[in-house]
Design a protein around this motif. Structure first.
Motif, PDB file in Angstrom:
ATOM      1  N   ARG A 145      50.660   3.077  22.105  1.00  0.00           N
ATOM      2  CA  ARG A 145      51.680   4.109  21.969  1.00  0.00           C
ATOM      3  C   ARG A 145      52.097   4.217  20.507  1.00  0.00           C
ATOM      4  O   ARG A 145      52.087   3.240  19.764  1.00  0.00           O
ATOM      5  CB  ARG A 145      52.900   3.776  22.833  1.00  0.00           C
ATOM      6  CG  ARG A 145      54.045   4.770  22.713  1.00  0.00           C
ATOM      7  CD  ARG A 145      55.140   4.460  23.730  1.00  0.00           C
ATOM      8  NE  ARG A 145      56.312   5.271  23.452  1.00  0.00           N
ATOM      9  CZ  ARG A 145      57.317   4.898  22.664  1.00  0.00           C
ATOM     10  NH1 ARG A 145      57.283   3.707  22.109  1.00  0.00           N
ATOM     11  NH2 ARG A 145      58.334   5.697  22.441  1.00  0.00           N
ATOM     12  N   SER A 146      52.450   5.432  20.091  1.00  0.00           N
ATOM     13  CA  SER A 146      52.886   5.660  18.713  1.00  0.00           C
ATOM     14  C   SER A 146      53.952   6.744  18.698  1.00  0.00           C
ATOM     15  O   SER A 146      53.888   7.705  19.475  1.00  0.00           O
ATOM     16  CB  SER A 146      51.703   6.093  17.843  1.00  0.00           C
ATOM     17  OG  SER A 146      52.149   6.593  16.587  1.00  0.00           O
ATOM     18  N   THR A 147      54.933   6.584  17.818  1.00  0.00           N
ATOM     19  CA  THR A 147      55.917   7.641  17.588  1.00  0.00           C
ATOM     20  C   THR A 147      55.844   8.146  16.151  1.00  0.00           C
ATOM     21  O   THR A 147      56.737   8.847  15.696  1.00  0.00           O
ATOM     22  CB  THR A 147      57.347   7.128  17.870  1.00  0.00           C
ATOM     23  OG1 THR A 147      57.631   6.028  17.002  1.00  0.00           O
ATOM     24  CG2 THR A 147      57.519   6.706  19.316  1.00  0.00           C
ATOM     25  N   VAL A 148      54.765   7.794  15.451  1.00  0.00           N
ATOM     26  CA  VAL A 148      54.662   8.099  14.019  1.00  0.00           C
ATOM     27  C   VAL A 148      53.603   9.166  13.774  1.00  0.00           C
ATOM     28  O   VAL A 148      52.468   9.059  14.251  1.00  0.00           O
ATOM     29  CB  VAL A 148      54.335   6.833  13.208  1.00  0.00           C
ATOM     30  CG1 VAL A 148      54.220   7.167  11.718  1.00  0.00           C
ATOM     31  CG2 VAL A 148      55.404   5.765  13.430  1.00  0.00           C
ATOM     32  N   LEU A 149      53.989  10.185  13.003  1.00  0.00           N
ATOM     33  CA  LEU A 149      53.067  11.203  12.527  1.00  0.00           C
ATOM     34  C   LEU A 149      52.819  10.990  11.038  1.00  0.00           C
ATOM     35  O   LEU A 149      53.698  10.528  10.307  1.00  0.00           O
ATOM     36  CB  LEU A 149      53.648  12.601  12.727  1.00  0.00           C
ATOM     37  CG  LEU A 149      53.949  13.049  14.158  1.00  0.00           C
ATOM     38  CD1 LEU A 149      54.679  14.387  14.137  1.00  0.00           C
ATOM     39  CD2 LEU A 149      52.656  13.154  14.969  1.00  0.00           C
ATOM     40  N   VAL A 150      51.624  11.328  10.590  1.00  0.00           N
ATOM     41  CA  VAL A 150      51.313  11.366   9.158  1.00  0.00           C
ATOM     42  C   VAL A 150      51.310  12.845   8.771  1.00  0.00           C
ATOM     43  O   VAL A 150      50.438  13.601   9.197  1.00  0.00           O
ATOM     44  CB  VAL A 150      49.967  10.703   8.849  1.00  0.00           C
ATOM     45  CG1 VAL A 150      49.714  10.692   7.348  1.00  0.00           C
ATOM     46  CG2 VAL A 150      49.932   9.282   9.400  1.00  0.00           C
ATOM     47  N   VAL A 151      52.303  13.252   8.011  1.00  0.00           N
ATOM     48  CA  VAL A 151      52.540  14.672   7.723  1.00  0.00           C
ATOM     49  C   VAL A 151      52.129  14.973   6.281  1.00  0.00           C
ATOM     50  O   VAL A 151      52.685  14.417   5.334  1.00  0.00           O
ATOM     51  CB  VAL A 151      54.024  15.030   7.939  1.00  0.00           C
ATOM     52  CG1 VAL A 151      54.311  16.476   7.508  1.00  0.00           C
ATOM     53  CG2 VAL A 151      54.391  14.847   9.414  1.00  0.00           C
ATOM     54  N   GLY A 152      51.159  15.846   6.131  1.00  0.00           N
ATOM     55  CA  GLY A 152      50.709  16.249   4.813  1.00  0.00           C
ATOM     56  C   GLY A 152      51.377  17.542   4.373  1.00  0.00           C
ATOM     57  O   GLY A 152      51.756  18.369   5.193  1.00  0.00           O
ATOM     58  N   TYR A 153      51.501  17.704   3.052  1.00  0.00           N
ATOM     59  CA  TYR A 153      52.069  18.935   2.525  1.00  0.00           C
ATOM     60  C   TYR A 153      51.235  19.485   1.370  1.00  0.00           C
ATOM     61  O   TYR A 153      51.622  20.450   0.714  1.00  0.00           O
ATOM     62  CB  TYR A 153      53.514  18.710   2.057  1.00  0.00           C
ATOM     63  CG  TYR A 153      53.718  17.547   1.104  1.00  0.00           C
ATOM     64  CD1 TYR A 153      53.584  17.701  -0.269  1.00  0.00           C
ATOM     65  CD2 TYR A 153      54.057  16.280   1.589  1.00  0.00           C
ATOM     66  CE1 TYR A 153      53.772  16.632  -1.138  1.00  0.00           C
ATOM     67  CE2 TYR A 153      54.251  15.209   0.723  1.00  0.00           C
ATOM     68  CZ  TYR A 153      54.110  15.390  -0.637  1.00  0.00           C
ATOM     69  OH  TYR A 153      54.289  14.336  -1.500  1.00  0.00           O
ATOM     70  N   GLY A 154      50.072  18.905   1.119  1.00  0.00           N
ATOM     71  CA  GLY A 154      49.240  19.354   0.014  1.00  0.00           C
ATOM     72  C   GLY A 154      48.771  20.786   0.187  1.00  0.00           C
ATOM     73  O   GLY A 154      48.853  21.591  -0.746  1.00  0.00           O
ATOM     74  N   ASN A 155      48.273  21.142   1.357  1.00  0.00           N
ATOM     75  CA  ASN A 155      47.681  22.464   1.586  1.00  0.00           C
ATOM     76  C   ASN A 155      48.623  23.385   2.348  1.00  0.00           C
ATOM     77  O   ASN A 155      48.179  24.315   3.013  1.00  0.00           O
ATOM     78  CB  ASN A 155      46.355  22.322   2.348  1.00  0.00           C
ATOM     79  CG  ASN A 155      45.522  23.590   2.278  1.00  0.00           C
ATOM     80  OD1 ASN A 155      45.477  24.250   1.248  1.00  0.00           O
ATOM     81  ND2 ASN A 155      44.864  23.928   3.362  1.00  0.00           N
ATOM     82  N   LEU A 156      49.903  23.135   2.263  1.00  0.00           N
ATOM     83  CA  LEU A 156      50.898  23.950   2.960  1.00  0.00           C
ATOM     84  C   LEU A 156      51.525  24.923   1.971  1.00  0.00           C
ATOM     85  O   LEU A 156      52.114  24.507   0.982  1.00  0.00           O
ATOM     86  CB  LEU A 156      51.978  23.047   3.564  1.00  0.00           C
ATOM     87  CG  LEU A 156      53.104  23.737   4.334  1.00  0.00           C
ATOM     88  CD1 LEU A 156      52.565  24.452   5.562  1.00  0.00           C
ATOM     89  CD2 LEU A 156      54.168  22.732   4.733  1.00  0.00           C
ATOM     90  N   ALA A 157      51.384  26.218   2.235  1.00  0.00           N
ATOM     91  CA  ALA A 157      51.990  27.217   1.354  1.00  0.00           C
ATOM     92  C   ALA A 157      53.502  27.059   1.371  1.00  0.00           C
ATOM     93  O   ALA A 157      54.107  26.851   2.431  1.00  0.00           O
ATOM     94  CB  ALA A 157      51.606  28.627   1.814  1.00  0.00           C
ATOM     95  N   ASP A 158      54.129  27.157   0.204  1.00  0.00           N
ATOM     96  CA  ASP A 158      55.577  26.977   0.116  1.00  0.00           C
ATOM     97  C   ASP A 158      56.320  27.942   1.032  1.00  0.00           C
ATOM     98  O   ASP A 158      57.315  27.576   1.661  1.00  0.00           O
ATOM     99  CB  ASP A 158      56.037  27.184  -1.331  1.00  0.00           C
ATOM    100  CG  ASP A 158      55.503  26.099  -2.259  1.00  0.00           C
ATOM    101  OD1 ASP A 158      55.420  24.940  -1.821  1.00  0.00           O
ATOM    102  OD2 ASP A 158      55.156  26.421  -3.408  1.00  0.00           O
ATOM    103  N   ALA A 159      55.840  29.182   1.116  1.00  0.00           N
ATOM    104  CA  ALA A 159      56.514  30.177   1.946  1.00  0.00           C
ATOM    105  C   ALA A 159      56.450  29.839   3.426  1.00  0.00           C
ATOM    106  O   ALA A 159      57.276  30.303   4.209  1.00  0.00           O
ATOM    107  CB  ALA A 159      55.910  31.562   1.702  1.00  0.00           C
ATOM    108  N   ARG A 160      55.453  29.019   3.812  1.00  0.00           N
ATOM    109  CA  ARG A 160      55.295  28.681   5.226  1.00  0.00           C
ATOM    110  C   ARG A 160      55.934  27.349   5.601  1.00  0.00           C
ATOM    111  O   ARG A 160      55.921  26.969   6.774  1.00  0.00           O
ATOM    112  CB  ARG A 160      53.798  28.650   5.572  1.00  0.00           C
ATOM    113  CG  ARG A 160      53.193  30.047   5.689  1.00  0.00           C
ATOM    114  CD  ARG A 160      51.726  30.005   6.013  1.00  0.00           C
ATOM    115  NE  ARG A 160      51.231  31.345   6.306  1.00  0.00           N
ATOM    116  CZ  ARG A 160      49.959  31.708   6.231  1.00  0.00           C
ATOM    117  NH1 ARG A 160      49.051  30.826   5.869  1.00  0.00           N
ATOM    118  NH2 ARG A 160      49.597  32.939   6.511  1.00  0.00           N
TER     119      ARG A 160
END
Length: 535
Positions: free
Chosen positions: A480-495
């Motif tokens: 079981r896990s409650t942890v996400l690895v969240v990236g923001y490198g390829n995320l457009a600022d507007a989105r």
């Protein structure tokens, strides 16, 4: 119809795919979005500078596209006001736009990434320095000698090796001569080469961080080494645990991410660095340093490479995959003296062109030597720092109680959902529940209502939000896990705001599903009979 009051900066328009001038493809995208209803009459388009920055293109392209569509009556422009979709836009849907609205499967293309890309490991593909790279490529080809265009040196072209070595000495405090650098097709290729050299020298096991990037573990295994997981804590890999696993398996080589552990995000403290180097010297071993995103540190100067502390015991792996884009396919190793011949022997056995194309190497040499790479990295650091700050603010607003992990570096954070308050409004309150807690959930059902990150990933995918469970990077995934690895490198600022709202919606849906399943199990009782029934 009243003008759409959506903030124009939140509207992101991507050029239509396919051949053709960029301006024409941007016009096609706008026409397609109007025809599909995504851009309603009266909708304000982003300012030309904002859209150009978001897409990583010239402002001229945007102003020309806007101006042409204004001339056709599709858009309206007034001095001192935003450019808007005309109230009655005479839009004829071009074939390209129609394909964009309802794209047919194209087997030759890679799958499109999610609209809201929160997956780690991918840099900002909108800001790849295309013009600077093309300029360097033209200069490299024009300056190439006939000999340059012949057979490829196994360790890479001397000019490219020298350029990489100079950059690493300045930015990463790496120690060693130019000929210590071996050019590769990427970090995984470099890992494969040194693993093969280790196996040939009699090594059988490789100590690896757990969790860690699976591609490098797999490359080592394919070369004949058995990966040995060593647990990572909040300060990185534990020298004590590493020594214990080394004693148990006989391993004398270890793969590490000391500058920014992937994926938990710690920087290895000085005392642990010293302890690992002591171990390597004691056992006549080798530390392999994966320097994947160490150029990006936002609260201080990047931590110097471990390699600089002992060039005889540390081999450094690096690439342009995280700094520029995976498509460049260029990497490097800085190899200790005693391992250069074995690594070169592996390279020679892989054929006449083991590294990237020679013209790509010469382009890299120009790109680095002219200062374009350093300028791009400075701009990227500023961009990622702003985006990380915006991400943390959005997470605090949408997922109160989430525990954010990792230093101010790289292009990802960890998000522990244990304790997050979710509810219909997504921001706590009387109707909120605590994930994996007792508030808002029937006590008898709470044990069954424990939220799992895998469910959040599934709910995110249904909302076009790409998410990754920490278990993807564990050598033996936990139950079981409650942890996400969240990236923001390829995320457009507007989105970014919409992406985190989508994450919140995924958490709410997964929590509701878990709570419903738990309540049903609780009513059924431990034997499956209805609660309160008498047998």
């Amino acid at each position: 119809m009243a003008p759409d009051q959506t903030n124009s900066a939140d509207v992101l328009i991507a050029p239509a795919p396919g051949p053709g001038a960029l301006r024409h493809r941007l016009e096609e995208a706008i026409l397609g979005d109007i025809a599909s209803g995504r851009l309603a009459p009266g909708t304000a388009l982003p300012p030309s500078r904002t859209l150009a920055d978001a897409l990583g293109i010239s402002r001229w392209v945007v102003t020309e596209a806007y101006g042409h569509l204004v001339g056709k009556g599709v858009l309206e422009a007034r001095t001192g006001s935003a450019t808007r979709v005309a109230a009655v836009a005479p839009v004829a849907v071009p074939d390209g736009a129609a394909r964009r609205v309802a794209p047919a499967p194209r087997l030759e293309r890679a799958p499109d990434r999610a609209t809201h890309d929160l997956a780690p490991g991918v840099p900002d593909l909108r800001h790849v320095p295309r013009d600077a790279w093309l300029r360097a490529a033209r200069e490299a080809l024009a300056g190439a000698t006939n000999q340059d265009l012949g057979a490829q040196p196994p360790a890479g072209h001397p000019a490219a090796r020298a350029a990489v070595a100079t950059h690493l000495r300045r930015s990463r405090i790496v120690s060693g001569p130019d000929d210590a650098v071996v050019l590769t097709r990427g970090a995984a290729d470099g890992m494969s080469r040194i693993a093969a050299a280790l196996a040939t020298a009699g090594h059988t096991h490789l100590l690896v961080e757990d969790p860690s990037w699976a591609a490098l573990r797999d490359a080592a295994a394919a070369a004949g080494l058995t990966p040995v997981p060593v647990p990572v804590d909040d300060a990185g890999i534990s020298p004590g645990r590493l020594r214990a696993e080394a004693a148990r398996t006989g391993a004398r080589a270890a793969l590490l991410t000391p500058a920014h552990q992937f994926p938990l995000g710690a920087a290895l403290p000085d005392e642990r660095r010293a302890a690992l180097l002591d171990w390597a010297r004691e056992v006549d071993g080798l530390l392999i340093e994966d320097d994947y995103d160490a150029e990006f540190r936002y609260d201080r100067r990047p931590v110097p490479a471990l390699q600089g502390l002992d060039p005889d015991r540390v081999l450094l792996l690096g690439s342009t995959s995280k700094t520029l884009a995976p498509a460049f396919g260029i990497g490097w190793m800085v190899v200790p003296q005693r391992w250069r011949a074995p690594v070169l022997d592996v390279s020679v056995r892989r054929g006449p062109a083991p590294g990237p194309a020679t013209l790509d190497q010469l382009t890299l040499a120009r790109f680095v030597g002219d200062g374009a790479y350093a300028r791009y990295l400075r701009a990227a650091r500023a961009r990622y720092a702003r985006r990380r700050a915006a991400l943390l603010t959005a997470l605090e607003r949408e997922l109160p109680g989430a525990r954010i992990g990792g230093i101010a570096a790289g292009m990802h954070v960890t998000v522990d959902l244990a304790g997050v308050r979710v509810g219909p409004a997504g921001a706590g309150g009387d109707d909120a529940a605590v994930v994996d807690g007792r508030d808002g959930v029937d006590a008898a059902a709470a044990d069954f209502a424990a939220l799992d990150a895998a469910a959040v990933v599934r709910e995110g995918a249904a909302r076009d939000v790409a998410l990754v469970d920490l278990r993807r990077y564990q050598a033996a995934p936990s139950a079981r896990s409650t942890v996400l690895v969240v990236g923001y490198g390829n995320l457009a600022d507007a989105r970014l705001p919409a992406a985190i709202r989508g994450l919140r919606a995924a958490v709410e849906a997964a929590s509701a599903e878990a709570a419903g399943a738990g309540a049903g199990a609780a009513r059924a009782g431990p034997t499956g009979a209805a609660a309160g029934s008498v047998g």
